[in-house]
Design a protein around this motif. Structure first.
Motif: not given
Length: 307
Positions: A76-81, A127-128, A239-240, A286-295
């Motif tokens: 569902d995320f990829y379709q939305h992206m 990024h939502y 809030q979108v 949400y934009l899960w393709s970002h490496k938000r938790w990389k650190h």
């Protein structure tokens, strides 16, 4: 010589791609979303763009979910992206009226109240859902909307993105120029509304504040809070929500109307809690393709604040 060659290549790629983007922007909505579905099949099933990163992010923040649930959110995320990226391209030619019909503000009267008071505001975004169509708000208020963005390497595509995001009257400034531009605005006449997407991961040399995001300790950007506190800007979260394909509703949620006296880090923490609530409710947007938790496993600097 090498510099000129790079620019020539950038121009060649832009001239090759732009006509296709313009044609896509002109497609009727039914064909437009059919095309988006085709792009989704290509990106998700064939190219498999960042599928490993997306899967790792989802399993990291939702350890309680079964693999089938993770896969469904991922699809569902990829379709939305794909929809969202193409909707940005649609902005090349979409009319003002059509845009306002598809991106509605539920409490626009709040901005009109602030207009009457003559108060500038800082709007925290994420990024939502659809952050790309939020510039339509500029059509509905007397605020000069100012979007802060990260510059793209190809200067021709950077100009295109700049033109798209400024189409409805917004000004667009790069993140490196934001501090200077906002300070200059405060001594001018007029009303200003600054939009800042603040949920990305900062570089380690800027990792001065660490807090939980989706239950994981990571560094967080403080630029928006620092500016709001220094300049006394009212702060809001945009809030979108995605209502259905191609239709969104945005609500201005107050974070604080007394930024100067707000406790340190309270603005950014409130922002993150509001975003987390949305992600838990409908994670596919949400934009899960970002490496938000990389650190998350990095050594936290000795001089950093940990919350």
């Amino acid at each position: 010589m090498g510099f000129n060659l790079i620019h020539l290549m950038q121009l060649f790629i832009y001239c090759l791609v732009y006509p296709l983007l313009w044609v896509i922007s002109k497609l009727p909505w039914r064909l437009f979303y059919l095309f988006s579905t085709c792009v989704y099949i290509l990106v998700y099933h064939i190219i498999r763009y960042r599928r490993k990163t997306v899967t790792e992010n989802l399993t990291l923040v939702f350890p309680e979910k079964q693999l089938d649930e993770i896969k469904k959110i991922r699809r569902d995320f990829y379709q939305h992206m794909c929809d969202m990226f193409l909707e940005m391209i649609k902005s090349i030619s979409i009319s003002n009226e059509e845009m306002m019909k598809r991106f509605k503000v539920t409490n626009i009267e709040k901005l009109h109240e602030l207009e009457a008071k003559g108060e500038n505001i800082m709007v925290f975004m994420a990024h939502y859902a659809s952050y790309e169509w939020s510039n339509v708000i500029d059509l509905q208020t007397n605020f000069q909307a100012v979007g802060i963005y990260k510059q793209i390497g190809n200067k021709y595509f950077d100009r295109l993105v700049h033109r798209i995001r400024a189409r409805f009257g917004s000004r667009v400034v790069t993140s490196k120029d934001a501090m200077r531009v906002i300070k200059e605005d405060q001594i001018k006449e007029g009303l200003y509304m600054y939009g800042l997407v603040s949920d990305q991961s900062p570089k380690m040399y800027n990792a001065t504040y660490w807090t939980d995001f989706m239950g994981i300790k990571v560094p967080t950007f403080l630029g928006g809070e620092a500016l709001a506190k220094r300049l006394g800007l009212n702060t809001y979260y945009l809030q979108v929500e995605k209502i259905k394909r191609g239709h969104y509703e945005a609500t201005f949620v107050s974070i604080t109307e007394d930024s100067k006296n707000a406790e340190d880090y309270s603005i950014v923490k409130s922002y993150l809690r509001l975003l987390e609530k949305q992600i838990h409710n409908k994670p596919e947007y949400y934009l899960w393709s970002h490496k938000r938790w990389k650190h998350r496993n990095a050594q936290i600097p000795d001089d950093a604040t940990i919350d």
